[in-house]
Write an enzyme that holds these catalytic residues in place. Structure first.
Site, PDB file in Angstrom:
ATOM      1  N   LYS A  14       0.815  -1.218   0.000  1.00 44.84           N
ATOM      2  CA  LYS A  14       0.000   0.000   0.000  1.00 44.84           C
ATOM      3  C   LYS A  14       0.848   1.267   0.000  1.00 44.84           C
ATOM      4  CE  LYS A  14      -2.054  -0.968   3.883  1.00 44.84           C
ATOM      5  NZ  LYS A  14      -1.585  -2.265   4.356  1.00 44.84           N
ATOM      6  N   ARG A  89      -9.784   0.213   9.001  1.00 43.97           N
ATOM      7  CA  ARG A  89      -9.412  -1.175   9.252  1.00 43.97           C
ATOM      8  C   ARG A  89     -10.597  -1.972   9.793  1.00 43.97           C
ATOM      9  NH1 ARG A  89      -3.858  -0.568   8.587  1.00 43.97           N
ATOM     10  NH2 ARG A  89      -2.627  -1.909   9.908  1.00 43.97           N
ATOM     11  N   ARG A 128      11.728  -6.440   4.861  1.00 42.88           N
ATOM     12  CA  ARG A 128      11.564  -4.988   4.720  1.00 42.88           C
ATOM     13  C   ARG A 128      12.510  -4.214   5.645  1.00 42.88           C
ATOM     14  NH1 ARG A 128       5.564  -2.701   5.023  1.00 42.88           N
ATOM     15  NH2 ARG A 128       5.552  -3.483   7.163  1.00 42.88           N
ATOM     16  N   ARG A 162      11.418  -2.465  11.179  1.00 44.73           N
ATOM     17  CA  ARG A 162      10.342  -2.091  12.106  1.00 44.73           C
ATOM     18  C   ARG A 162      10.192  -3.171  13.162  1.00 44.73           C
ATOM     19  NH1 ARG A 162       5.013  -0.682   8.792  1.00 44.73           N
ATOM     20  NH2 ARG A 162       4.139  -1.995  10.413  1.00 44.73           N
ATOM     21  N   ARG A 173      -0.515 -10.091  12.894  1.00 48.77           N
ATOM     22  CA  ARG A 173      -1.064  -8.997  12.075  1.00 48.77           C
ATOM     23  C   ARG A 173      -1.835  -9.537  10.879  1.00 48.77           C
ATOM     24  NH1 ARG A 173       4.326  -6.346  11.091  1.00 48.77           N
ATOM     25  NH2 ARG A 173       3.364  -5.050   9.509  1.00 48.77           N
TER      26      ARG A 173
HETATM   27  P1  ADP Z   1       0.868  -2.814   8.352  1.00 47.95           P
HETATM   28  O1  ADP Z   1      -0.242  -2.596   7.379  1.00 47.95           O
HETATM   29  O2  ADP Z   1       2.147  -3.231   7.676  1.00 47.95           O
HETATM   30  O3  ADP Z   1       0.505  -3.596   9.574  1.00 47.95           O
HETATM   31  P2  ADP Z   1       0.659  -0.078   9.261  1.00 47.95           P
HETATM   32  O4  ADP Z   1       1.784   0.864   9.232  1.00 47.95           O
HETATM   33  O5  ADP Z   1      -0.511   0.190   8.396  1.00 47.95           O
HETATM   34  O6  ADP Z   1       1.355  -1.457   8.917  1.00 47.95           O
HETATM   35  O7  ADP Z   1       0.155  -0.294  10.758  1.00 47.95           O
HETATM   36  C1  ADP Z   1       1.020  -0.614  11.814  1.00 47.95           C
HETATM   37  C2  ADP Z   1       0.222  -0.803  13.098  1.00 47.95           C
HETATM   38  O8  ADP Z   1      -0.462   0.435  13.412  1.00 47.95           O
HETATM   39  C3  ADP Z   1      -0.896  -1.846  13.007  1.00 47.95           C
HETATM   40  O9  ADP Z   1      -0.434  -3.141  13.299  1.00 47.95           O
HETATM   41  C4  ADP Z   1      -1.892  -1.314  14.054  1.00 47.95           C
HETATM   42  O10 ADP Z   1      -1.456  -1.628  15.358  1.00 47.95           O
HETATM   43  C5  ADP Z   1      -1.770   0.188  13.911  1.00 47.95           C
HETATM   44  N1  ADP Z   1      -2.770   0.768  12.959  1.00 47.95           N
HETATM   45  C6  ADP Z   1      -2.521   1.379  11.764  1.00 47.95           C
HETATM   46  N2  ADP Z   1      -3.659   1.808  11.170  1.00 47.95           N
HETATM   47  C7  ADP Z   1      -4.679   1.447  12.006  1.00 47.95           C
HETATM   48  C8  ADP Z   1      -6.096   1.598  11.969  1.00 47.95           C
HETATM   49  N3  ADP Z   1      -6.739   2.210  10.941  1.00 47.95           N
HETATM   50  N4  ADP Z   1      -6.822   1.097  13.008  1.00 47.95           N
HETATM   51  C9  ADP Z   1      -6.211   0.482  14.044  1.00 47.95           C
HETATM   52  N5  ADP Z   1      -4.892   0.312  14.139  1.00 47.95           N
HETATM   53  C10 ADP Z   1      -4.115   0.788  13.148  1.00 47.95           C
END
Ligand code: ADP
Ligand code: ZN
Length: 216
Positions: A14, A89, A128, A162, A173
Protein backbone atom coordinates in the site's frame (compact mmCIF):
# COMPACT_ATOMS: atom_id res chain seq x y z
CA UNK A 1 -13.03 16.69 -1.13
CA UNK A 2 -12.39 13.28 -2.69
CA UNK A 3 -11.42 10.03 -1.02
CA UNK A 4 -10.06 6.72 -2.23
CA UNK A 5 -8.85 3.86 -0.06
CA UNK A 6 -6.02 1.39 -0.43
CA UNK A 7 -6.95 -1.80 1.35
CA UNK A 8 -4.48 -4.62 1.67
CA UNK A 9 -2.69 -6.90 4.11
CA UNK A 10 0.53 -5.84 5.80
CA UNK A 11 3.15 -6.13 3.05
CA UNK A 12 0.68 -5.85 0.19
CA UNK A 13 2.50 -2.71 -0.93
CA UNK A 14 0.00 0.00 0.00
CA UNK A 15 2.59 2.53 1.07
CA UNK A 16 4.90 1.96 -1.90
CA UNK A 17 2.06 2.03 -4.42
CA UNK A 18 0.67 5.25 -2.94
CA UNK A 19 4.06 6.97 -3.07
CA UNK A 20 4.69 5.81 -6.66
CA UNK A 21 1.27 6.98 -7.85
CA UNK A 22 2.06 10.48 -6.63
CA UNK A 23 4.28 10.87 -9.69
CA UNK A 24 1.18 10.67 -11.92
CA UNK A 25 -1.78 11.82 -9.82
CA UNK A 26 -2.20 14.63 -7.33
CA UNK A 27 -3.44 13.49 -3.92
CA UNK A 28 -2.64 13.52 -0.23
CA UNK A 29 -1.33 10.18 0.96
CA UNK A 30 -2.57 9.56 4.51
CA UNK A 31 -1.12 6.52 6.28
CA UNK A 32 -2.51 5.89 9.77
CA UNK A 33 0.47 3.61 10.44
CA UNK A 34 2.89 6.47 9.68
CA UNK A 35 0.85 8.90 11.75
CA UNK A 36 0.86 6.48 14.68
CA UNK A 37 4.62 5.86 14.41
CA UNK A 38 5.18 9.62 14.38
CA UNK A 39 3.03 9.93 17.49
CA UNK A 40 4.96 7.16 19.26
CA UNK A 41 8.25 8.81 18.33
CA UNK A 42 7.03 12.19 19.59
CA UNK A 43 5.79 10.59 22.83
CA UNK A 44 2.41 12.31 22.50
CA UNK A 45 -0.72 11.14 24.34
CA UNK A 46 -1.90 9.31 21.22
CA UNK A 47 1.54 7.72 20.84
CA UNK A 48 1.64 6.50 24.42
CA UNK A 49 -1.77 4.93 24.01
CA UNK A 50 -0.99 3.31 20.66
CA UNK A 51 2.47 1.89 21.36
CA UNK A 52 1.58 -1.31 23.20
CA UNK A 53 -1.08 -2.32 20.68
CA UNK A 54 1.30 -1.79 17.79
CA UNK A 55 4.04 -3.84 19.43
CA UNK A 56 1.66 -6.77 19.80
CA UNK A 57 0.39 -6.44 16.23
CA UNK A 58 -3.10 -5.60 17.47
CA UNK A 59 -5.31 -2.83 16.16
CA UNK A 60 -5.17 0.49 17.97
CA UNK A 61 -8.62 1.34 19.43
CA UNK A 62 -11.06 3.00 17.02
CA UNK A 63 -11.40 6.15 19.18
CA UNK A 64 -7.69 6.88 18.80
CA UNK A 65 -7.78 6.41 15.02
CA UNK A 66 -10.95 8.47 14.69
CA UNK A 67 -9.34 11.34 16.58
CA UNK A 68 -6.38 11.29 14.19
CA UNK A 69 -8.51 11.15 11.06
CA UNK A 70 -10.91 13.89 12.14
CA UNK A 71 -7.90 16.12 12.59
CA UNK A 72 -6.67 15.28 9.07
CA UNK A 73 -10.00 16.14 7.43
CA UNK A 74 -10.58 19.22 9.55
CA UNK A 75 -7.18 20.78 8.86
CA UNK A 76 -6.92 19.77 5.19
CA UNK A 77 -7.92 21.80 2.16
CA UNK A 78 -11.64 21.54 1.25
CA UNK A 79 -10.81 20.38 -2.28
CA UNK A 80 -8.19 17.83 -1.21
CA UNK A 81 -8.14 14.37 -2.75
CA UNK A 82 -7.12 11.83 -0.13
CA UNK A 83 -5.67 8.39 -0.55
CA UNK A 84 -6.06 6.54 2.74
CA UNK A 85 -3.59 3.77 3.42
CA UNK A 86 -4.17 1.45 6.37
CA UNK A 87 -7.49 3.11 7.16
CA UNK A 88 -10.28 2.16 7.66
CA UNK A 89 -9.41 -1.18 9.25
CA UNK A 90 -12.80 -1.96 10.81
CA UNK A 91 -16.42 -1.51 9.75
CA UNK A 92 -16.82 0.93 12.62
CA UNK A 93 -14.00 3.07 11.22
CA UNK A 94 -15.54 2.83 7.74
CA UNK A 95 -18.92 4.01 9.01
CA UNK A 96 -17.38 6.91 10.82
CA UNK A 97 -15.37 7.87 7.72
CA UNK A 98 -18.57 7.86 5.66
CA UNK A 99 -20.23 10.12 8.21
CA UNK A 100 -17.28 12.52 8.31
CA UNK A 101 -17.03 12.70 4.52
CA UNK A 102 -20.77 13.27 4.23
CA UNK A 103 -20.27 16.31 6.46
CA UNK A 104 -18.01 17.70 3.73
CA UNK A 105 -20.44 16.71 0.95
CA UNK A 106 -18.16 13.88 -0.13
CA UNK A 107 -17.90 10.09 -0.12
CA UNK A 108 -15.48 7.26 -0.85
CA UNK A 109 -15.20 6.85 -4.63
CA UNK A 110 -12.99 3.74 -4.91
CA UNK A 111 -11.61 1.10 -2.57
CA UNK A 112 -8.65 -0.70 -4.13
CA UNK A 113 -8.12 -4.11 -2.55
CA UNK A 114 -4.52 -5.18 -3.13
CA UNK A 115 -4.58 -8.95 -3.38
CA UNK A 116 -1.33 -10.81 -2.54
CA UNK A 117 -0.84 -14.47 -1.48
CA UNK A 118 0.14 -14.91 2.17
CA UNK A 119 3.53 -16.57 1.54
CA UNK A 120 4.55 -13.60 -0.59
CA UNK A 121 3.50 -11.23 2.20
CA UNK A 122 5.63 -13.00 4.79
CA UNK A 123 8.70 -12.94 2.59
CA UNK A 124 8.24 -9.27 1.76
CA UNK A 125 7.69 -8.10 5.31
CA UNK A 126 10.46 -10.04 6.99
CA UNK A 127 12.84 -8.55 4.38
CA UNK A 128 11.56 -4.99 4.72
CA UNK A 129 13.97 -2.28 5.92
CA UNK A 130 13.18 1.41 6.40
CA UNK A 131 15.22 4.61 6.50
CA UNK A 132 14.61 6.20 9.88
CA UNK A 133 15.49 9.61 8.52
CA UNK A 134 13.14 9.90 5.52
CA UNK A 135 10.91 6.79 5.61
CA UNK A 136 12.17 5.31 2.32
CA UNK A 137 11.37 1.58 2.15
CA UNK A 138 13.87 -1.09 1.03
CA UNK A 139 13.84 -4.87 0.88
CA UNK A 140 16.77 -7.23 1.38
CA UNK A 141 15.40 -9.54 -1.36
CA UNK A 142 14.09 -7.13 -3.96
CA UNK A 143 15.13 -3.53 -3.39
CA UNK A 144 18.52 -2.90 -1.77
CA UNK A 145 19.87 0.66 -1.62
CA UNK A 146 22.36 1.37 -4.45
CA UNK A 147 25.16 1.64 -1.87
CA UNK A 148 24.79 -1.00 0.86
CA UNK A 149 23.50 0.48 4.10
CA UNK A 150 23.06 4.02 2.70
CA UNK A 151 19.64 5.48 1.90
CA UNK A 152 19.30 6.44 -1.80
CA UNK A 153 17.01 9.34 -0.99
CA UNK A 154 18.65 11.10 1.93
CA UNK A 155 22.07 9.49 2.46
CA UNK A 156 21.30 8.40 6.02
CA UNK A 157 22.90 5.16 7.25
CA UNK A 158 20.18 4.64 9.85
CA UNK A 159 18.25 1.90 8.04
CA UNK A 160 16.24 -0.28 10.40
CA UNK A 161 13.71 -3.07 10.63
CA UNK A 162 10.34 -2.09 12.11
CA UNK A 163 9.98 -3.78 15.50
CA UNK A 164 6.64 -5.27 14.41
CA UNK A 165 8.13 -6.76 11.21
CA UNK A 166 9.23 -9.97 12.95
CA UNK A 167 7.66 -13.31 12.09
CA UNK A 168 5.63 -13.74 15.28
CA UNK A 169 4.03 -10.28 15.34
CA UNK A 170 3.58 -10.54 11.61
CA UNK A 171 1.55 -13.73 11.80
CA UNK A 172 -0.69 -12.06 14.32
CA UNK A 173 -1.06 -9.00 12.07
CA UNK A 174 -2.00 -11.18 9.11
CA UNK A 175 -4.61 -13.05 11.17
CA UNK A 176 -6.04 -9.78 12.48
CA UNK A 177 -6.13 -8.43 8.95
CA UNK A 178 -8.01 -11.44 7.60
CA UNK A 179 -10.58 -11.39 10.40
CA UNK A 180 -11.18 -7.66 10.29
CA UNK A 181 -11.20 -7.13 6.56
CA UNK A 182 -13.66 -9.83 5.64
CA UNK A 183 -16.49 -7.64 6.91
CA UNK A 184 -14.88 -4.46 5.61
CA UNK A 185 -14.68 -5.95 2.12
CA UNK A 186 -18.35 -6.93 2.33
CA UNK A 187 -19.21 -3.40 3.46
CA UNK A 188 -17.57 -1.78 0.43
CA UNK A 189 -18.70 -4.50 -1.99
CA UNK A 190 -22.29 -3.63 -1.09
CA UNK A 191 -21.90 -0.01 -2.10
CA UNK A 192 -20.18 -1.00 -5.37
CA UNK A 193 -16.92 0.90 -4.78
CA UNK A 194 -14.66 -2.14 -4.31
CA UNK A 195 -12.03 -2.86 -6.97
CA UNK A 196 -9.93 -6.04 -6.57
CA UNK A 197 -6.39 -5.58 -7.85
CA UNK A 198 -4.00 -8.56 -8.17
CA UNK A 199 -0.94 -7.03 -6.53
CA UNK A 200 2.05 -9.33 -6.85
CA UNK A 201 3.60 -7.11 -9.51
CA UNK A 202 4.01 -3.53 -8.42
CA UNK A 203 3.94 -1.88 -11.84
CA UNK A 204 0.87 -3.79 -12.99
CA UNK A 205 -0.86 -2.85 -9.76
CA UNK A 206 -0.10 0.82 -10.26
CA UNK A 207 -1.23 0.77 -13.89
CA UNK A 208 -4.54 -0.78 -12.95
CA UNK A 209 -5.21 1.84 -10.27
CA UNK A 210 -4.21 4.65 -12.62
CA UNK A 211 -6.85 3.51 -15.12
CA UNK A 212 -9.51 4.29 -12.54
CA UNK A 213 -8.08 7.71 -11.83
CA UNK A 214 -8.12 8.53 -15.52
CA UNK A 215 -11.78 7.58 -15.77
CA UNK A 216 -12.84 9.84 -12.91
P1 ADP B 1 0.87 -2.81 8.35
O1 ADP B 1 -0.24 -2.60 7.38
O2 ADP B 1 2.15 -3.23 7.68
O3 ADP B 1 0.51 -3.60 9.57
P2 ADP B 1 0.66 -0.08 9.26
O4 ADP B 1 1.78 0.86 9.23
O5 ADP B 1 -0.51 0.19 8.40
O6 ADP B 1 1.36 -1.46 8.92
O7 ADP B 1 0.16 -0.29 10.76
C1 ADP B 1 1.02 -0.61 11.81
C2 ADP B 1 0.22 -0.80 13.10
O8 ADP B 1 -0.46 0.44 13.41
C3 ADP B 1 -0.90 -1.85 13.01
O9 ADP B 1 -0.43 -3.14 13.30
C4 ADP B 1 -1.89 -1.31 14.05
O10 ADP B 1 -1.46 -1.63 15.36
C5 ADP B 1 -1.77 0.19 13.91
N1 ADP B 1 -2.77 0.77 12.96
C6 ADP B 1 -2.52 1.38 11.76
N2 ADP B 1 -3.66 1.81 11.17
C7 ADP B 1 -4.68 1.45 12.01
C8 ADP B 1 -6.10 1.60 11.97
N3 ADP B 1 -6.74 2.21 10.94
N4 ADP B 1 -6.82 1.10 13.01
C9 ADP B 1 -6.21 0.48 14.04
N5 ADP B 1 -4.89 0.31 14.14
C10 ADP B 1 -4.11 0.79 13.15
ZN1 ZN C 1 16.45 8.17 3.80
Amino acid sequence: MEAVILLGAPGSGKGTVAEDLKASVRFEHVSTGDKLRDAVKAGSAVGLEAKAYMERGELVPDEVIIKIMDEVLRTGSPDARYMFDGFPRTVHQAEMLDRSLAGYGSKVSHVFLLDVPREVLVRRICGRRICRQCGAVYNIHTKQPKVAGVCDQCGSTDIYQRPDDNEETLNNRLDVFEQQTASLIAYYDQTGVLVRVPAEDRLETEEKILEYFKQS
